[in-house]
Design a protein around this motif. Structure first.
Motif, PDB file in Angstrom:
ATOM      1  N   ASP A 197       4.679   3.876  -6.793  1.00 23.06           N
ATOM      2  CA  ASP A 197       5.563   2.883  -7.576  1.00 23.06           C
ATOM      3  C   ASP A 197       4.669   1.729  -7.839  1.00 23.06           C
ATOM      4  N   TYR A 198       3.935   1.760  -8.708  1.00 25.46           N
ATOM      5  CA  TYR A 198       3.001   0.519  -8.809  1.00 25.46           C
ATOM      6  C   TYR A 198       3.716  -0.919  -8.836  1.00 25.46           C
ATOM      7  N   GLY A 203      -5.434  -4.727  -7.372  1.00 25.73           N
ATOM      8  CA  GLY A 203      -6.298  -4.213  -8.203  1.00 25.73           C
ATOM      9  C   GLY A 203      -6.101  -2.556  -8.561  1.00 25.73           C
ATOM     10  N   LEU A 204      -6.102  -1.864  -7.394  1.00 25.34           N
ATOM     11  CA  LEU A 204      -5.498  -0.689  -7.419  1.00 25.34           C
ATOM     12  C   LEU A 204      -4.343  -0.287  -8.122  1.00 25.34           C
ATOM     13  N   ALA A 205      -3.183  -1.152  -7.733  1.00 30.54           N
ATOM     14  CA  ALA A 205      -2.026  -0.853  -8.100  1.00 30.54           C
ATOM     15  C   ALA A 205      -2.089  -1.273  -9.585  1.00 30.54           C
ATOM     16  N   GLY A 246      -3.342   1.556 -11.609  1.00 31.81           N
ATOM     17  CA  GLY A 246      -2.507   2.664 -11.528  1.00 31.81           C
ATOM     18  C   GLY A 246      -1.496   2.593 -12.671  1.00 31.81           C
ATOM     19  N   ASP A 247      -1.191   1.101 -12.995  1.00 36.26           N
ATOM     20  CA  ASP A 247      -0.112   1.193 -13.961  1.00 36.26           C
ATOM     21  C   ASP A 247      -0.664   0.847 -15.144  1.00 36.26           C
ATOM     22  N   GLY A 248      -2.098   1.253 -15.290  1.00 34.19           N
ATOM     23  CA  GLY A 248      -2.726   0.897 -16.826  1.00 34.19           C
ATOM     24  C   GLY A 248      -3.152  -0.429 -17.068  1.00 34.19           C
ATOM     25  N   LYS A 249      -3.103  -1.268 -16.341  1.00 36.31           N
ATOM     26  CA  LYS A 249      -3.589  -2.613 -16.620  1.00 36.31           C
ATOM     27  C   LYS A 249      -4.977  -2.794 -16.100  1.00 36.31           C
ATOM     28  N   ASP A 250      -5.961  -2.323 -16.665  1.00 32.92           N
ATOM     29  CA  ASP A 250      -7.283  -2.403 -16.272  1.00 32.92           C
ATOM     30  C   ASP A 250      -7.872  -3.667 -16.300  1.00 32.92           C
ATOM     31  N   VAL A 298       0.839  -1.130   0.019  1.00 31.61           N
ATOM     32  CA  VAL A 298       0.259   0.017  -0.187  1.00 31.61           C
ATOM     33  C   VAL A 298       0.803   1.212   0.036  1.00 31.61           C
ATOM     34  N   ALA A 299       2.005   1.347   0.655  1.00 30.59           N
ATOM     35  CA  ALA A 299       2.942   2.548   1.015  1.00 30.59           C
ATOM     36  C   ALA A 299       3.426   2.702  -0.391  1.00 30.59           C
TER      37      ALA A 299
END
Length: 311
Positions: free
Chosen positions: A123-124, A149-151, A154-158, A116-117
């Motif tokens: 830094d996904y 899932g959030l990471a 954020g990294d564009g891997k929807d 989470v940090a």
């Protein structure tokens, strides 16, 4: 000394002598242990006193003399990491979780918190690595799937993010409706990014049904309405955002645009003016200037249309 004064002393002092017990009870001195400080920190965390919790966790950690005992209190590092997360000190949170992992490599909470940090630092990739490890150690923890899932989003891997949000939903046993609303809301955003408009709308509807005070879900649904050309729906939902979060400048901008499209020019100008004021108060200079430019542009268009109508 007068007789009356001596009599007063004899009346007051003598009874006090008899109030002293024959044998005074001993005063017990109890030493506070590291475990006690750890529990105090956990209690402070539960009450939202994060800085005080950190101080207790510091006291729970053995001194250099007792370094060999530090492994027994790796949980203190993990818990202090969580406190730093709440205080948005992500660098220190990563440091603490790393220390916890060094002493207890099977600590799934430390991997979860460090993930989470990393995510909040942007830094996904590092977040995904840690959350993968958390899932390997505890496959039933819905939080690890949700945060991964959030990471990934954020990294564009929807597409992968949607799979993780689905896994999070399947792993939930007993959870509040507010947490479910968050998952549906974030899954809706991933669908929206992939242009799955119908699926996004369904998720935002579910989020609002579960938490009628979630202004983010109203904001996102309003964006879907705008995307579909439903400006009435957009105005309705952006109005809900403003009701729940009155200083949300972006909601004023978006509602102003939707009102302009509907021909409600006065309302549009009023919303854009309000948005510019909030942006200025919040110190968001770029957004403030862009809003003023948009306001100027719309005023010119309205003036042009009015002139044409007059002739």
């Amino acid at each position: 000394m007068s007789y009356l004064w001596r009599l007063f002393l004899s009346v007051v002092i003598v009874p006090l002598i008899f109030l002293i017990p024959a044998h005074s009870a001993p005063i017990l001195i109890t030493q506070i242990t590291a475990s006690d400080f750890l529990q105090l920190g956990v209690d402070k965390m539960g009450r939202g006193n994060y800085q005080e919790a950190i101080e207790n966790f510091n006291q729970a950690m053995p001194t250099a003399v007792n370094y060999a005992l530090e492994k027994d209190f790796a949980v203190a590092y993990s818990d202090r990491c969580l406190a730093y997360l709440q205080l948005q000190d992500y660098h220190q949170a990563v440091t603490d979780c790393t220390q916890a992992i060094n002493f207890a490599p099977d600590n799934s909470e430390a991997y979860l918190n460090r993930g989470v940090a990393h995510y909040r630092q942007g830094d996904y990739s590092a977040a995904i690595v840690d959350l993968n490890r958390a899932i390997a150690l505890k496959p039933s923890d819905f939080r690890a799937y949700y945060n991964r899932g959030l990471a990934r989003a954020g990294d564009g891997k929807d597409s992968e993010a949607i799979l993780d949000f689905n896994l999070a939903l399947t792993q939930i046993k007993r959870i509040s409706s507010l947490m479910l609303a968050d998952i549906y809301n974030d899954r809706g955003l991933a669908h929206f990014a992939l242009q799955n408009i119908q699926a996004a709308m369904l998720d935002f509807n579910l989020a609002i049904r579960l938490n009628a005070n979630d202004y983010r879900a109203y904001f996102n649904r309003a964006c879907v309405c705008g995307r579909n050309g439903d400006n009435f729906g957009a105005v309705r939902d952006f109005s809900q955002v403003i009701r729940l979060n009155p200083s949300n400048a972006q909601a004023y901008v978006n509602r102003g645009v939707a009102q302009y499209r509907l021909g409600y020019h006065l309302g549009a100008m009023s919303d854009l003016q309000k948005a510019s004021e909030y942006y200025e108060q919040q110190g968001k200079k770029v957004a403030y200037e862009k809003t003023l430019d948009l306001l100027k542009s719309l005023r010119q268009q309205i003036s042009s249309v009015t002139e044409i109508a007059l002739f």
